[in-house]
Design an enzyme around this catalytic site. Structure first.
Site, PDB file in Angstrom:
ATOM      1  N   GLY A  14       0.866  -1.186   0.000  1.00 47.98           N
ATOM      2  CA  GLY A  14       0.000   0.000   0.000  1.00 47.98           C
ATOM      3  C   GLY A  14       0.891   1.220   0.000  1.00 47.98           C
ATOM      4  N   MET A  18       0.721   7.405   3.188  1.00 45.83           N
ATOM      5  CA  MET A  18       1.301   6.859   4.423  1.00 45.83           C
ATOM      6  C   MET A  18       2.314   5.762   4.118  1.00 45.83           C
ATOM      7  SD  MET A  18       0.229   8.381   7.143  1.00 45.83           S
ATOM      8  CE  MET A  18       0.435   7.278   8.534  1.00 45.83           C
ATOM      9  N   GLY A  19       1.913   4.814   3.262  1.00 51.45           N
ATOM     10  CA  GLY A  19       2.777   3.678   2.972  1.00 51.45           C
ATOM     11  C   GLY A  19       4.085   4.089   2.310  1.00 51.45           C
ATOM     12  N   ASN A  37       2.219  -2.314  -4.358  1.00 51.43           N
ATOM     13  CA  ASN A  37       0.921  -1.640  -4.352  1.00 51.43           C
ATOM     14  C   ASN A  37       0.032  -2.312  -5.391  1.00 51.43           C
ATOM     15  OD1 ASN A  37      -0.494   0.888  -3.260  1.00 51.43           O
ATOM     16  ND2 ASN A  37      -0.903   1.006  -5.462  1.00 51.43           N
ATOM     17  N   ARG A  38      -1.266  -2.403  -5.102  1.00 55.31           N
ATOM     18  CA  ARG A  38      -2.183  -3.071  -6.040  1.00 55.31           C
ATOM     19  C   ARG A  38      -2.016  -2.523  -7.450  1.00 55.31           C
ATOM     20  NH1 ARG A  38      -8.534  -2.264  -5.101  1.00 55.31           N
ATOM     21  NH2 ARG A  38      -7.805  -0.118  -5.262  1.00 55.31           N
ATOM     22  N   ASN A 107      -5.630   2.492  10.178  1.00 55.27           N
ATOM     23  CA  ASN A 107      -6.489   2.841  11.316  1.00 55.27           C
ATOM     24  C   ASN A 107      -7.621   1.841  11.440  1.00 55.27           C
ATOM     25  OD1 ASN A 107      -5.365   5.042  12.559  1.00 55.27           O
ATOM     26  ND2 ASN A 107      -6.339   6.511  11.179  1.00 55.27           N
ATOM     27  N   SER A 133       0.704   7.020  14.370  1.00 58.87           N
ATOM     28  CA  SER A 133       0.209   8.396  14.407  1.00 58.87           C
ATOM     29  C   SER A 133       1.269   9.371  13.926  1.00 58.87           C
ATOM     30  CB  SER A 133      -0.204   8.781  15.823  1.00 58.87           C
ATOM     31  OG  SER A 133      -0.600  10.141  15.831  1.00 58.87           O
ATOM     32  N   LYS A 187      -4.572   3.534  19.914  1.00 57.77           N
ATOM     33  CA  LYS A 187      -4.491   4.514  18.823  1.00 57.77           C
ATOM     34  C   LYS A 187      -5.851   5.189  18.624  1.00 57.77           C
ATOM     35  CE  LYS A 187      -3.082   6.763  15.114  1.00 57.77           C
ATOM     36  NZ  LYS A 187      -4.113   6.943  14.155  1.00 57.77           N
ATOM     37  N   HIS A 190      -6.239   7.618  21.374  1.00 63.94           N
ATOM     38  CA  HIS A 190      -5.340   8.738  21.043  1.00 63.94           C
ATOM     39  C   HIS A 190      -6.063   9.697  20.090  1.00 63.94           C
ATOM     40  CE1 HIS A 190      -2.824  10.529  17.911  1.00 63.94           C
ATOM     41  NE2 HIS A 190      -1.887  10.687  18.804  1.00 63.94           N
ATOM     42  N   ASN A 191      -6.693   9.148  19.066  1.00 63.44           N
ATOM     43  CA  ASN A 191      -7.399   9.998  18.104  1.00 63.44           C
ATOM     44  C   ASN A 191      -8.586  10.704  18.758  1.00 63.44           C
ATOM     45  OD1 ASN A 191      -5.589   8.830  16.331  1.00 63.44           O
ATOM     46  ND2 ASN A 191      -7.088   8.610  14.689  1.00 63.44           N
ATOM     47  N   GLU A 194      -7.348  13.511  20.573  1.00 63.92           N
ATOM     48  CA  GLU A 194      -6.995  14.531  19.560  1.00 63.92           C
ATOM     49  C   GLU A 194      -8.232  15.365  19.197  1.00 63.92           C
ATOM     50  OE1 GLU A 194      -4.761  12.781  16.244  1.00 63.92           O
ATOM     51  OE2 GLU A 194      -6.017  13.942  14.884  1.00 63.92           O
TER      52      GLU A 194
HETATM   53  P1  NBP Z   1      -5.663   5.331   1.819  1.00 61.88           P
HETATM   54  O1  NBP Z   1      -6.376   5.087   3.081  1.00 61.88           O
HETATM   55  O2  NBP Z   1      -6.112   6.433   0.952  1.00 61.88           O
HETATM   56  O3  NBP Z   1      -5.668   3.980   0.966  1.00 61.88           O
HETATM   57  C1  NBP Z   1      -5.112   3.922  -0.322  1.00 61.88           C
HETATM   58  C2  NBP Z   1      -4.333   2.655  -0.500  1.00 61.88           C
HETATM   59  O4  NBP Z   1      -5.168   1.505  -0.303  1.00 61.88           O
HETATM   60  C3  NBP Z   1      -3.775   2.526  -1.911  1.00 61.88           C
HETATM   61  O5  NBP Z   1      -2.482   1.980  -1.818  1.00 61.88           O
HETATM   62  C4  NBP Z   1      -4.756   1.569  -2.565  1.00 61.88           C
HETATM   63  O6  NBP Z   1      -4.223   0.866  -3.658  1.00 61.88           O
HETATM   64  C5  NBP Z   1      -5.009   0.630  -1.432  1.00 61.88           C
HETATM   65  N1  NBP Z   1      -6.162  -0.253  -1.628  1.00 61.88           N
HETATM   66  C6  NBP Z   1      -7.477   0.002  -1.653  1.00 61.88           C
HETATM   67 BR1  NBP Z   1      -8.207   1.671  -1.488  1.00 61.88          BR
HETATM   68  N2  NBP Z   1      -8.239  -1.088  -1.850  1.00 61.88           N
HETATM   69  C7  NBP Z   1      -7.360  -2.098  -1.981  1.00 61.88           C
HETATM   70  C8  NBP Z   1      -7.521  -3.487  -2.194  1.00 61.88           C
HETATM   71  N3  NBP Z   1      -8.733  -4.034  -2.274  1.00 61.88           N
HETATM   72  N4  NBP Z   1      -6.415  -4.238  -2.305  1.00 61.88           N
HETATM   73  C9  NBP Z   1      -5.197  -3.683  -2.204  1.00 61.88           C
HETATM   74  N5  NBP Z   1      -4.968  -2.370  -1.966  1.00 61.88           N
HETATM   75  C10 NBP Z   1      -6.053  -1.586  -1.858  1.00 61.88           C
HETATM   76  O7  NBP Z   1      -4.083   5.530   2.097  1.00 61.88           O
HETATM   77  P2  NBP Z   1      -3.349   6.403   3.216  1.00 61.88           P
HETATM   78  O8  NBP Z   1      -3.983   7.729   3.414  1.00 61.88           O
HETATM   79  O9  NBP Z   1      -1.906   6.322   2.866  1.00 61.88           O
HETATM   80  O10 NBP Z   1      -3.606   5.579   4.573  1.00 61.88           O
HETATM   81  C11 NBP Z   1      -3.215   4.227   4.723  1.00 61.88           C
HETATM   82  C12 NBP Z   1      -3.706   3.724   6.069  1.00 61.88           C
HETATM   83  O11 NBP Z   1      -3.091   4.504   7.099  1.00 61.88           O
HETATM   84  C13 NBP Z   1      -5.209   3.869   6.273  1.00 61.88           C
HETATM   85  O12 NBP Z   1      -5.697   2.774   7.016  1.00 61.88           O
HETATM   86  C14 NBP Z   1      -5.341   5.136   7.094  1.00 61.88           C
HETATM   87  O13 NBP Z   1      -6.508   5.162   7.875  1.00 61.88           O
HETATM   88  C15 NBP Z   1      -4.098   5.060   7.944  1.00 61.88           C
HETATM   89  N6  NBP Z   1      -3.610   6.336   8.446  1.00 61.88           N
HETATM   90  C16 NBP Z   1      -3.609   7.435   7.670  1.00 61.88           C
HETATM   91  C17 NBP Z   1      -3.118   8.632   8.164  1.00 61.88           C
HETATM   92  C18 NBP Z   1      -3.080   9.853   7.312  1.00 61.88           C
HETATM   93  O14 NBP Z   1      -2.707  10.926   7.843  1.00 61.88           O
HETATM   94  N7  NBP Z   1      -3.410   9.765   6.030  1.00 61.88           N
HETATM   95  C19 NBP Z   1      -2.606   8.704   9.449  1.00 61.88           C
HETATM   96  C20 NBP Z   1      -2.581   7.552  10.210  1.00 61.88           C
HETATM   97  C21 NBP Z   1      -3.081   6.375   9.698  1.00 61.88           C
HETATM   98  P3  NBP Z   1      -4.440   1.455  -5.159  1.00 61.88           P
HETATM   99  O15 NBP Z   1      -3.351   2.459  -5.323  1.00 61.88           O
HETATM  100  O16 NBP Z   1      -4.262   0.255  -6.012  1.00 61.88           O
HETATM  101  O17 NBP Z   1      -5.807   2.032  -5.225  1.00 61.88           O
END
Ligand code: NBP
Length: 484
Positions: A14, A18-19, A37-38, A107, A133, A187, A190-191, A194
């Protein structure tokens, strides 16, 4: 980039914001990182934009990705929470072997993590639900990490996570939190904290702006000053930045052109739902979540904002308060309400830990939340000291330091809530936190009357203050009391 013969110490599935940032963070710390990544476009972009920053092994399929990891294989999933996470876990588990570790860094709802841990451990693999976080900047430069799952998986994972986590006084902001869903539970809370922290800052801003009539740039200076004292924190720091921003299109303060409808992704709501199930009064977090919901009720607000009678609301001049004194009172009200929100959050963690036998040590949380995460704040050191002093303290507010703080804060807090009421300005967390505080102080609560009412209409019985047992009054007969 690494050659294909090399194996990676860690993999990331992913590669959205974040990833990809987490993968780069691992690479910056000298680890070889497998990435998948998918849709391959994200993998290609990571390698073309940042491939030179370290050793990455990109893969186009999950099988290739798993084959590029050294044993025990460690793969962190950073995809959308929910179905996407389940889909990726399934693919990884099919391709992995017993002893390998799947880490969900998204999350996830902690109950999903408990379920997944059961399913995955039954297949001989380790499953670690890890709360991360700090947003995208944290993922890149050092997040706070809250891993759950089996303690033994932390042995293989801990050093890797410690290398990328934020550091405060040399201590990495990561530690094993407890079994199965413990990491995602803390976590989540924590949120929730927040949410409350952001709302009390919002209420302070609102009062300075709409009670004391200060301009955003002036308020930004106030927050900057507050940031050098007890309120020193990331959220107060960024508040000053937001309030000093001027919109380039209109030349107005940016805050005035942003629609006042707050979004939410669900972790605050989850915190409140879990608190309701556990019977813990997280009123600060609850009011903060409801305040966001109400801010988003645009149609209702449009219909009510001019229509509802205000009563005889007063002006700031009517209050006869010196502006500088008011600003200081607001600072103290903010600090007191914030203390209540954190205290309630820690109460919820304690209750969750007891309910699930997680054995979470609150000192660990206060330590790891000092850096990397959104609620990082100086005063977490005080919370840590409070739990060092007495790990079993019934409420953080009873700790001698916080007790003394409350002594200094409570009069200001009352004056601010009264002022807001006289001016007709909403302060849901300031006021509900004060009510919570006064409830904790109260020798008697109206719950006795509620018990009487419940016994009247439903024969629910009550206990007496002067003898043991359960009692019922024969309300519709001669009103004598019977023991049941
Ligand atoms: P997103 O939450 O926006 O998810 C996008 C990713 O999920 C892409 O890599 C996408 O692949 C993949 N994905 C999806 Br949608 N469906 C899929 C499936 N069926 N099989 C495989 N991959 C799939 O990304 P993010 O904002 O980077 O957050 C990632 C995680 O971290 C989430 O759980 C989020 O809640 C958590 N988080 C985010 C933050 C923040 O500030 N953004 C902070 C803390 C935690 P694709 O590219 O092929 O569509």
């Amino acid at each position: 980039m690494s050659t294909e013969q090399n194996l990676a110490q860690i993999g990331v599935v992913g590669l959205a914001v974040m990833g990809s940032n987490l993968a780069r963070n691992f690479a910056h710390k000298g680890h070889t990182v497998a990435v998948y990544n998918r849709s391959t476009s994200k993998t290609d972009k990571l390698i073309s934009d940042h491939g030179e920053e370290g050793n990455f092994i990109p893969s186009a399929t999950i099988e290739e990705f798993v084959a590029s990891l050294e044993r025990p294989r460690r793969a962190i999933i950073m995809v959308q929470a929910g179905k996407a996470t389940d889909a990726v876990i399934e693919q990884l588990a099919d391709a992995m072997e017993p002893g390998d570790i799947i880490i969900d860094g998204g999350n996830a709802l902690y109950t999903d993590t408990i379920r997944r841990e059961k399913e995955i451990s039954a297949r001989g693999l380790h499953f670690v639900g890890a709360g991360i976080s700090g947003g995208e900047e944290g993922a890149l430069h050092g997040p706070a990490i809250m891993p759950g799952g089996p303690a033994e998986s932390y042995e293989a994972l801990g050093p890797l996570l410690e290398s990328i986590a934020a550091k405060v006084d040399g201590t990495p902001c990561v530690t094993h939190i407890g079994p199965d869903g413990a990491g995602h539970f803390v976590k989540m809370v924590h949120n929730g904290i927040e949410y409350a922290d952001m709302q009390v800052i919002g209420e302070a801003y609102h009062l300075l702006r709409y009670a004391a009539g200060m301009e955003p740039s002036e308020i930004a200076d106030v927050f900057r000053e507050w940031n050098s004292g007890d309120l020193d924190s990331y959220l107060v720091e960024i508040t000053a930045e937001v309030l000093s921003q001027v919109d380039s299109e209109t030349q107005r303060p940016l805050i005035d052109v942003i629609v006042d409808s707050a979004g939410q992704k669900g972790t605050g709501r989850w915190t409140v739902k879990a608190a309701l199930d556990l019977g813990i009064a997280t009123t600060g977090i609850g009011e903060a979540v409801f305040a966001r919901a109400l801010s988003g009720a645009q149609r209702q607000r449009a219909a009510t904002c001019q229509a509802l009678p205000s009563g005889a609301v007063e002006t700031f001049d009517d209050l006869g308060i010196d502006k500088a004194d008011f600003v200081e009172d607001v600072r103290r009200a903010l600090y007191a309400s914030k203390l209540v929100a954190y205290s309630q959050g820690f109460d919820e963690i304690k209750a969750g830990s007891e309910e699930h036998n997680w054995n979470v040590d609150p000192r660990d949380l206060a330590m790891i939340w000092r850096g990397g995460c959104i609620i990082r704040a100086q005063f977490l050191n005080r919370i840590s000291e409070a739990y060092d002093h007495n790990p079993e303290v019934e409420s953080l507010l009873l700790d001698p330091y916080f007790h003394q703080e409350m002594e200094n804060l409570v009069d200001s807090w009352r004056r601010v809530v009264v002022a807001a009421t006289r001016l007709g300005l909403p302060v849901p967390v300031f006021s509900s936190s004060l009510s919570y505080y006064d409830s904790l102080r109260a020798e008697r609560l109206p719950a006795a009357l509620i018990q009487g009412q419940r016994d009247f209409f439903g024969a629910h019985t009550y206990q007496r203050v002067d003898k043991p047992g359960r009692f019922h009054t024969l309300w519709s007969a001669d009103r004598s009391e019977i023991e049941v």
